[in-house]
Scaffold this active site. Structure first.
Site, short mmCIF file in Angstrom:
data_model
loop_
_atom_site.label_atom_id
_atom_site.label_comp_id
_atom_site.label_asym_id
_atom_site.label_seq_id
_atom_site.Cartn_x
_atom_site.Cartn_y
_atom_site.Cartn_z
CG ASP A 79 -8.09 -4.68 1.49
OD1 ASP A 79 -9.16 -4.51 2.24
OD2 ASP A 79 -8.12 -4.72 0.40
CG ASP A 120 -2.33 -20.25 -1.45
OD1 ASP A 120 -1.90 -20.24 -0.45
OD2 ASP A 120 -1.85 -20.78 -2.49
CE1 TYR A 161 -3.41 -2.50 0.63
CE2 TYR A 161 -4.61 -0.61 1.21
CZ TYR A 161 -4.80 -1.97 0.87
OH TYR A 161 -6.04 -2.82 0.57
CG ASP A 173 -13.66 -7.09 2.65
OD1 ASP A 173 -13.13 -6.34 3.66
OD2 ASP A 173 -14.24 -6.72 1.64
CE LYS A 201 1.70 -17.92 -2.93
NZ LYS A 201 0.85 -19.05 -3.06
C1 IPM Z 1 -10.24 -1.35 3.99
C2 IPM Z 1 -10.74 -0.81 2.66
C3 IPM Z 1 -9.50 0.20 2.27
C4 IPM Z 1 -8.35 -0.48 2.16
C5 IPM Z 1 -9.64 1.18 1.08
C6 IPM Z 1 -10.97 1.79 1.16
C7 IPM Z 1 -8.64 2.04 0.86
O1 IPM Z 1 -10.91 -1.51 1.71
O2 IPM Z 1 -10.20 -0.53 5.00
O3 IPM Z 1 -10.34 -2.29 4.07
O4 IPM Z 1 -8.16 -1.06 1.15
O5 IPM Z 1 -7.62 -0.62 3.13
MN MN Z 2 -10.91 -3.55 2.65
#
Ligand code: IPM
Ligand code: MN
Length: 361
Positions: free
Chosen positions: A247, A223, A142, A251, A191
């Site tokens: 990230d 993975d 990032y 999710d 990884k």
């Molecule tokens: C998160 C989001 C952010 C990230 C984006 C919006 C920059 O997806 O906080 O997980 O990738 O960190």
């Molecule tokens: Mn995210």
């Protein structure tokens, strides 16, 4: 006690869910005898509209001067066509870097009352699911060097994944400290079969582990980790991983609980300073409808009380109030499970959810 909080309502449903969280916080202040002062901060798409940039310097400065930051959400379709460094997301990345928030805690907790929201088979999550992703937040791909160059195959673009020993060590320590207060198990995700940065990651994590003999450490390739989160999420206690893998994994883990509208997060610096925000985004399609679920933001405030202000009793009060409202069968649309049987639960909106939780404190 007196606490100063920078509040970044942001875009979309951000301002609506933040308003409910502050209502809850005010009630906590009243009940436990604390004073919470709020300073509103401009950041995100709304800042682009008002002053032409996603994170004005003044906004970062105000955040630094406060004891903690509460953020709603930033972004929306309206700003989607802007170039990378002028997008609302830049506000988030600028806050993380500018406030040195290197440790991102993303719990994935399946509330008993919402067990049916889990998309996995009952026997897989039987007995509850309670894991936390500890994501490195100010390093890696990032923030590594990025750019474009001409090659004989046309234009090329690159983003460099780079981690220093110190960056890995401090995030690993957060993960192990957390595991000591939980299930005493850390899974480090990398990884290392391909990436040099992952090989360093793994060796540093193993070194940190020596200081925590009570904690069981294992390593998974990313993975495989994705597969395991879906196959058997109960095997996890604390997952520690890089910015990008975190990230993606967070999710995935959040979806296993089936209700992203319930999940809070904390982004911590060294010491007690932190920024707290719901895991969900700005949901522009929901903005203004009064239907957004404020519980993730309200639970983020509970994390603020726990991690930045060391007020665990107050944090418990908020979490218990949320559980009570769920137990009383109140549901915002995102967690209304059986729409065909509307009598089973009572449908509520953003404000009612905030009011009910407030009333239960
Ligand atoms: C998160 C989001 C952010 C990230 C984006 C919006 C920059 O997806 O906080 O997980 O990738 O960190
Ligand atoms: Mn995210």
């Amino acid at each position: 006690m007196k606490y100063n909080i920078a509040v970044v309502p942001g875009d979309g449903i951000g301002p609506e869910v933040v308003a409910e969280a502050l209502k809850v916080l005010d009630r906590v202040g009243e009940k436990f005898g604390h004073e919470f002062n709020y300073t509103k901060v401009l950041a995100g798409g709304c800042a682009i509209d008002e002053v032409g940039e996603p994170l004005p310097e003044e906004s970062l400065k105000i955040c630094k001067e406060n004891d903690a930051v509460l953020l709603g959400a930033v972004g929306g379709w309206k700003w989607d066509d802007l170039p990378g460094d002028q997008r609302p997301e830049k506000a988030l990345l600028g806050l993380r870097k500018g406030l040195a928030l290197f440790a991102n805690l993303r719990p994935a907790l399946l509330f008993d009352e919402l067990a049916d929201a889990c998309p996995l088979k009952k026997e897989i999550v039987d007995g509850g699911l309670d894991l936390v992703v500890v994501r490195e937040l100010t390093g890696g791909i990032y923030f590594g060097e990025k750019g474009r160059k001409q090659t004989d195959m046309g234009e090329a673009a690159y983003d460099i994944e780079i981690y220093s020993e110190e960056e890995i060590e401090r995030i690993a320590e957060v993960a192990f400290d957390m595991a000591m207060k939980r299930g005493k198990k850390v899974t480090s995700v990398d990884k290392a079969n391909v990436l040099e940065s992952s090989r360093l990651w793994r060796s540093v994590v193993m070194k940190v582990a020596e200081k925590y003999p009570e904690v069981e450490l294992n390593h998974l390739y990313v993975d495989n980790a994705v597969m395991q989160i879906i196959r058997d999420p109960k095997q996890f206690d604390v997952i520690v991983t890089s910015n990008m893998f975190g990230d993606i994994l967070s999710d995935g883990a959040s979806q296993v609980t089936g209700s992203i509208g319930m999940l809070p997060s904390a982004s911590l610096a060294k010491g007690n300073f932190g920024m707290y925000e719901p895991v969900h985004g700005s949901a522009p399609d929901l903005a203004g409808t009064g239907k957004a679920n404020p519980m993730a933001t309200i639970l983020s405030v509970a994390m603020m009380l726990r991690y930045s202000f060391d007020l665990s009793e107050e944090a418990d009060a908020i979490e218990n109030a949320v559980k009570k409202v769920l137990a009383d069968k109140y549901r915002t649309p995102d967690i209304m499970l059986n729409e065909k049987d509307p009598d089973a639960c009572k449908l509520i909106g953003t404000k009612e959810a905030g009011d009910l939780i407030t009333a239960n404190i």
